[in-house]
Design an enzyme around this catalytic site. Structure first.
Site, PDB file in Angstrom:
ATOM      1  N   PHE A 127      -5.788   0.525   0.355  1.00  0.00           N
ATOM      2  CA  PHE A 127      -5.915  -0.404  -0.768  1.00  0.00           C
ATOM      3  C   PHE A 127      -5.692  -1.842  -0.325  1.00  0.00           C
ATOM      4  CE2 PHE A 127      -4.500   3.650  -2.842  1.00  0.00           C
ATOM      5  CZ  PHE A 127      -5.782   3.995  -3.250  1.00  0.00           C
ATOM      6  N   ASP A 128      -4.863  -2.055   0.685  1.00  0.00           N
ATOM      7  CA  ASP A 128      -4.747  -3.395   1.267  1.00  0.00           C
ATOM      8  C   ASP A 128      -6.096  -3.864   1.801  1.00  0.00           C
ATOM      9  OD1 ASP A 128      -2.092  -4.337   0.972  1.00  0.00           O
ATOM     10  OD2 ASP A 128      -1.395  -2.977   2.515  1.00  0.00           O
ATOM     11  N   LEU A 129      -6.768  -2.990   2.535  1.00  0.00           N
ATOM     12  CA  LEU A 129      -8.029  -3.371   3.146  1.00  0.00           C
ATOM     13  C   LEU A 129      -9.121  -3.565   2.092  1.00  0.00           C
ATOM     14  CD1 LEU A 129      -7.821  -0.961   6.196  1.00  0.00           C
ATOM     15  CD2 LEU A 129      -7.573  -3.451   6.239  1.00  0.00           C
TER      16      LEU A 129
ATOM     17  N   ASP B  94       0.822  -1.207   0.000  1.00  0.00           N
ATOM     18  CA  ASP B  94       0.000   0.000   0.000  1.00  0.00           C
ATOM     19  C   ASP B  94       0.856   1.258   0.000  1.00  0.00           C
ATOM     20  OD1 ASP B  94      -2.191   1.950   0.829  1.00  0.00           O
ATOM     21  OD2 ASP B  94      -3.276   0.064   0.947  1.00  0.00           O
TER      22      ASP B  94
END
Length: 406
Positions: free
Chosen positions: A162-164, A133
């Protein structure tokens, strides 16, 4: 029991996206089995940590899972992992990962063992380069649009957004593939890339169009809400609040409760605009803020909090993480999502269950994250039918490991 009771998912992962996907599935009732390296992999000590060095990140991302310690650098370990992924059961054969899946753990190899296997694989970029991210975010421009208006330095935010988002997309992709398997009887390889997730968000939110169609490279607007009215104000007691007038209702509630109808109407007349329009409010944000700023400067938060809430104003105070934990009841057991949980090796603290509720049954309580290798013997015996002697031999050779002492 959760809505995914009976579903079994094997996870081999690091960082945020895939662990958060596995946690989401576990909180909905799936049996999620983490494959961990003996002694711990990249995540086992990730910050934040307790004073004794126990990872609070690990405890947060792995609630409700089972942990099996297998040395995936050893071909015998990869063989064992492949057997676990492809173990029999109509709701099994599901694998999520963001780590290299070669040899025995490649999709081609897994499919030879189980024709209907589902594998969801997250890459960094679409061509396979590494990305996280904190590298994707600056690459796509977000830090240049974040920070005080007029400043030149980029600001990378602390939320791995963006990871989540990718984690939730992995969850959705797995369930979609599992539904297709249920309907058509076949598994598949599902792939996505973290940078593609972020690039899609850039497109979905109209930012790519703003650049290409309008020729605009969005500058920094500080804490102003882009495209509508939202602004932070320092109050008479020194506290800072954020007020939002994005919708017409939010805007009118804010103007009414601050008693600003007359100057706001005069501003609209002078500018020749209708401030019920979101874009008009954004363009007039500085003039609107100049009208409202003295009102907030003359009052403490306690002076207007009740009136704001009663009038339906959309607002919040700015808090640090610690202030939020101390002051916000939504981060306590006043919120039915939170429960006090005893996490071995860490202690007792409030832990969230799933934020999703299903009408068919009550929300499951959160359960602790496993210790490294806590379930190695249990899982190998249960799913692969190995006896104690076989498991002991694997442990003696270092292919698998049991629980790591605290």
């Amino acid at each position: 029991m959760g809505v995914l009771e009976g579903m079994r998912v094997v996870e081999s992962s690091a960082f945020v996206a895939v662990p958060s996907a596995g946690m989401t599935l576990a909180q909905m009732g799936a049996d999620v089995i983490r494959i961990d390296m003996p002694g711990g992999g990249m995540d086992s000590g990730r910050w934040p940590v307790t004073r004794s060095g126990r990872s609070l990140f690990w405890a947060g991302m792995n609630k409700g899972k089972r942990s099996v310690s297998i040395d995936l650098s050893d071909p015998r370990g990869r063989e064992l992992a492949a057997e676990l992924i492809c173990a029999p059961g109509p709701d099994a054969g599901c694998f999520i990962t963001n780590l290299p899946a070669r040899g025995e753990m490649s999709f081609a190899s897994l499919r030879e063992r189980r024709a209907d296997v589902i594998m969801v694989s997250l890459k960094g970029t679409r061509d396979g380069a590494p990305a996280v991210d904190y590298s994707v975010n600056p690459a796509l421009g977000f830090p240049t649009a974040t920070g005080p208006e007029g400043s030149a330095d980029p600001v990378s935010h602390v939320l791995p957004a963006f990871d989540l988002i990718a984690g939730q997309m992995i969850t959705g992709a797995l369930l979609a593939a599992e539904r297709q398997r249920l309907c058509r009887g076949r598994g598949q390889l599902v792939e996505l890339a973290l940078k593609d997730v972020a690039a899609a968000v850039l497109g979905h939110c109209g930012i790519i169009g703003e650049v290409v169609v309008n020729g605009v490279d969005r500058p920094k607007y500080g804490n102003a809400l882009y495209g509508g009215y939202g602004q932070d104000f320092v109050c008479g007691d020194g506290r800072r609040v954020m007020v939002i007038g994005l919708t017409v209702r939010q805007w009118r509630n804010l103007v009414k409760v601050t008693g600003s109808e007359t100057p706001i109407a005069a501003l609209a007349a002078r500018l020749g605009v209708d401030l019920d329009g979101e874009g008009a409010r954004f363009e007039a944000r500085d003039a609107i803020t100049a009208i409202l700023r003295p009102w907030f400067a003359a009052r403490s938060v306690a002076d207007f909090a009740g009136a704001f809430d009663a009038a339906g104003v959309t607002w919040s105070v700015f808090r640090s993480f610690a202030e939020a934990v101390r002051e916000d009841p939504d981060l306590s057991t006043d919120n039915p999502m939170f429960h006090m949980l005893d996490q071995p090796g860490i202690g007792r603290f409030p832990v969230p269950a799933s934020p999703v509720t299903f009408g068919a049954g009550p929300r499951d309580r959160p359960t602790p994250a496993p210790g490294l290798g806590q379930h190695t013997e249990e899982v190998l015996a249960e799913l692969l039918g190995l006896g104690s002697g076989q498991i002991g031999a694997l442990m003696d050779s270092g292919v698998v490991a049991g629980p790591v002492p605290a």
